[in-house]
Design a protein around this motif. Structure first.
Motif, mmCIF file in Angstrom:
data_model
loop_
_atom_site.group_PDB
_atom_site.id
_atom_site.type_symbol
_atom_site.label_atom_id
_atom_site.label_comp_id
_atom_site.label_asym_id
_atom_site.label_seq_id
_atom_site.Cartn_x
_atom_site.Cartn_y
_atom_site.Cartn_z
ATOM 1 N N UNK A 1 76.239 -50.762 -31.725
ATOM 2 C CA UNK A 1 75.572 -49.366 -32.093
ATOM 3 C C UNK A 1 75.091 -48.731 -31.052
ATOM 4 N N UNK A 2 74.306 -49.428 -30.237
ATOM 5 C CA UNK A 2 73.724 -48.611 -29.200
ATOM 6 C C UNK A 2 74.634 -48.106 -27.917
ATOM 7 N N UNK A 3 75.793 -49.234 -27.903
ATOM 8 C CA UNK A 3 76.923 -48.914 -27.134
ATOM 9 C C UNK A 3 77.699 -47.895 -27.502
ATOM 10 N N UNK A 4 78.146 -47.948 -28.836
ATOM 11 C CA UNK A 4 79.015 -46.868 -29.191
ATOM 12 C C UNK A 4 78.308 -45.582 -29.168
ATOM 13 N N UNK A 5 77.116 -45.429 -29.557
ATOM 14 C CA UNK A 5 76.318 -43.935 -29.260
ATOM 15 C C UNK A 5 76.149 -43.624 -27.846
ATOM 16 N N UNK A 6 76.273 -44.209 -26.972
ATOM 17 C CA UNK A 6 76.228 -43.944 -25.685
ATOM 18 C C UNK A 6 77.328 -43.302 -25.055
ATOM 19 N N UNK A 7 78.654 -43.460 -25.766
ATOM 20 C CA UNK A 7 79.843 -42.640 -25.413
ATOM 21 C C UNK A 7 79.879 -41.347 -25.987
ATOM 22 N N UNK A 8 80.551 -40.504 -25.025
ATOM 23 C CA UNK A 8 80.733 -39.123 -25.531
ATOM 24 C C UNK A 8 82.242 -38.967 -25.400
ATOM 25 N N UNK A 9 82.790 -38.194 -26.526
ATOM 26 C CA UNK A 9 84.251 -38.172 -26.720
ATOM 27 C C UNK A 9 84.557 -36.759 -26.653
ATOM 28 N N UNK A 10 85.985 -36.489 -26.259
ATOM 29 C CA UNK A 10 86.339 -35.140 -26.251
ATOM 30 C C UNK A 10 87.673 -34.929 -27.314
ATOM 31 N N UNK A 11 87.507 -33.919 -27.733
ATOM 32 C CA UNK A 11 88.404 -33.642 -29.069
ATOM 33 C C UNK A 11 89.934 -33.455 -28.216
ATOM 34 N N UNK A 12 90.867 -34.205 -28.711
ATOM 35 C CA UNK A 12 92.283 -33.909 -28.436
ATOM 36 C C UNK A 12 92.724 -32.529 -28.463
ATOM 37 N N UNK A 13 93.597 -32.033 -27.511
ATOM 38 C CA UNK A 13 94.326 -30.800 -27.764
ATOM 39 C C UNK A 13 95.443 -31.161 -28.643
ATOM 40 N N UNK A 14 95.804 -30.229 -29.186
ATOM 41 C CA UNK A 14 96.984 -30.352 -30.039
ATOM 42 C C UNK A 14 98.269 -29.944 -29.295
#
Length: 78
Positions: free
Chosen positions: A65-78
């Motif tokens: 959980x700690x590892x996953x919350x350290x990531x930032x994701x960008x939304x994909x462009x359509x």
């Protein structure tokens, strides 16, 4: 070894796999196989992907959980 924790999932009580141990990479394939068997025996594999992913990380434990919350994701462009 096992915490004997169970989750009643879809009318089927199945023991959760032990927490994932990040310090023992040689054990990772075994844990993944065990989680796969858990998915089938609890009928989790028939549920939506979001639920499956959340239960996967829950089973892995706090470090995942700690590892996953350290990531930032960008939304994909359509």
């Amino acid at each position: 070894m096992s915490s004997n924790t169970t989750i009643t999932c879809f009318n089927n009580a199945v023991a959760l796999p032990d927490k994932f141990n990040f310090s023992q990479p040689d054990e990772w394939p075994k844990w993944v196989r065990r989680f796969g068997r858990y998915r089938v025996s609890s009928k989790l594999h028939k549920k939506d992907e979001e639920l499956q992913v959340n239960i996967f990380f829950y089973c892995m434990g706090d470090e995942a959980d700690d590892i996953m919350t350290s990531f930032t994701f960008e939304e994909e462009a359509d």
